[in-house]
Write an enzyme that holds these catalytic residues in place. Structure first.
Site: not given
Ligand code: NAD
Length: 254
Positions: A140, A153
């Site tokens: 990401s 995350y």
């Protein structure tokens, strides 16, 4: 006309989700045979049947459980006789909270799925892959910069870059390429869920806030990511390994 993945055999995890499904559709169009893996049984079955193709198999598995990873790897090998592409993509977003309040059980869950799931995938699928195969790991933009409120995350998406780099080095002898893809915010379920978690009273404002950080002023579509994954999966990227591939409309420039 032959597609870019004609005759290739691909395994995709997180295949019932936005990016996974869009990538599966593109791979199928380009001539690949597919093993779709996800923990959501009903959605996975529906997606597999939506494709109406004999070239699509599916397997319900939790990527954080190594016995289930071993089983889907075996099933793919048995179904196709070999594996050429592995899109190691399943992931979860967790909750939005500062680090000092972040729930410990969710910290563990994120590491189990986003880090151990990717690690087990590499560990149990890659040894079954053919020479010159390609592995793509979904990280990401959160693997390359911090986002307040998303600690575990962010941590997990940084961690998989480490996995990608080591596994790329250790797989080079077999000419297996390993790269990561780094989407910015994508217009799909995961971002809708995150927007709600960040601001239940005004999720639209969260989207506008993120879009304000993106020079192209929009979220990615699932297909924007799928096209980069196709490039990394295909022989067009035959000399590319160990790289981080950002697909973010310029977000990391800001
Ligand atoms: P999504 O939620 O639509 O898809 C994720 C899929 O992974 C779901 O189908 C889910 O069931 C599956 N999954 C979750 N836990 C699993 C487990 N334990 N075992 C097997 N499958 C499991 O979201 P998406 O955007 O398609 O996410 C795909 C990947 O992209 C994830 O790794 C995510 O972190 C990453 N990513 C997403 C965005 C975004 O904005 N959506 C941005 C950057 C990176």
């Amino acid at each position: 006309m032959n597609g870019k993945l004609q005759g290739k055999r691909a395994v995709i995890t997180g295949a019932a989700g936005g990016i996974g499904k869009a990538t599966a559709a593109l791979f199928l169009k380009e001539g690949a045979k597919l093993m779709l893996v996800d923990v959501k049984a009903e959605e996975l079955k529906k997606i597999a049947s939506d494709f109406h193709s004999e070239d699509v198999e599916f397997f319900v598995a939790d990527v954080s459980k190594k016995e289930e990873v071993k089983k889907y790897a075996e099933a793919a090998l048995k179904a196709f006789g070999g594996i050429d592409i592995f899109f190691n993509n399943a992931g979860i977003e967790g909750v939005a909270s500062p680090f000092y309040d972040y729930p410990d059980d969710m910290f563990d869950k994120i590491l189990d799925v986003n880090v151990k799931g990717v690690w087990y995938g590499c560990k149990y699928v890659i040894p079954k892959m053919s020479e010159k195969a390609s592995v793509i790991i979904t990280s990401s933009v959160a693997g390359l910069k911090g986002f307040a409120g998303l600690g575990p995350y962010v941590l997990s998406k940084h961690a998989v870059i480490g996995i990608m780099r080591v596994v790329a080095l250790e797989s080079a002898e077999r000419k297996i390429r390993v790269n990561s893809v780094h989407p910015g915010p994508v217009n799909n379920r995961m971002m809708r869920s995150l927007e709600e978690k960040i601001s239940p009273e005004n999720p639209d404002a969260v989207q506008k806030g993120f879009e304000g950080q993106i020079p192209f002023h929009r979220y990615a579509e699932n297909e924007d990511i799928a096209r980069q994954v196709l490039y990394l999966a295909s022989d067009d990227s035959a000399y590319i390994t160990g790289t981080t591939n950002v697909v973010d409309g310029g977000m990391l420039l800001t």
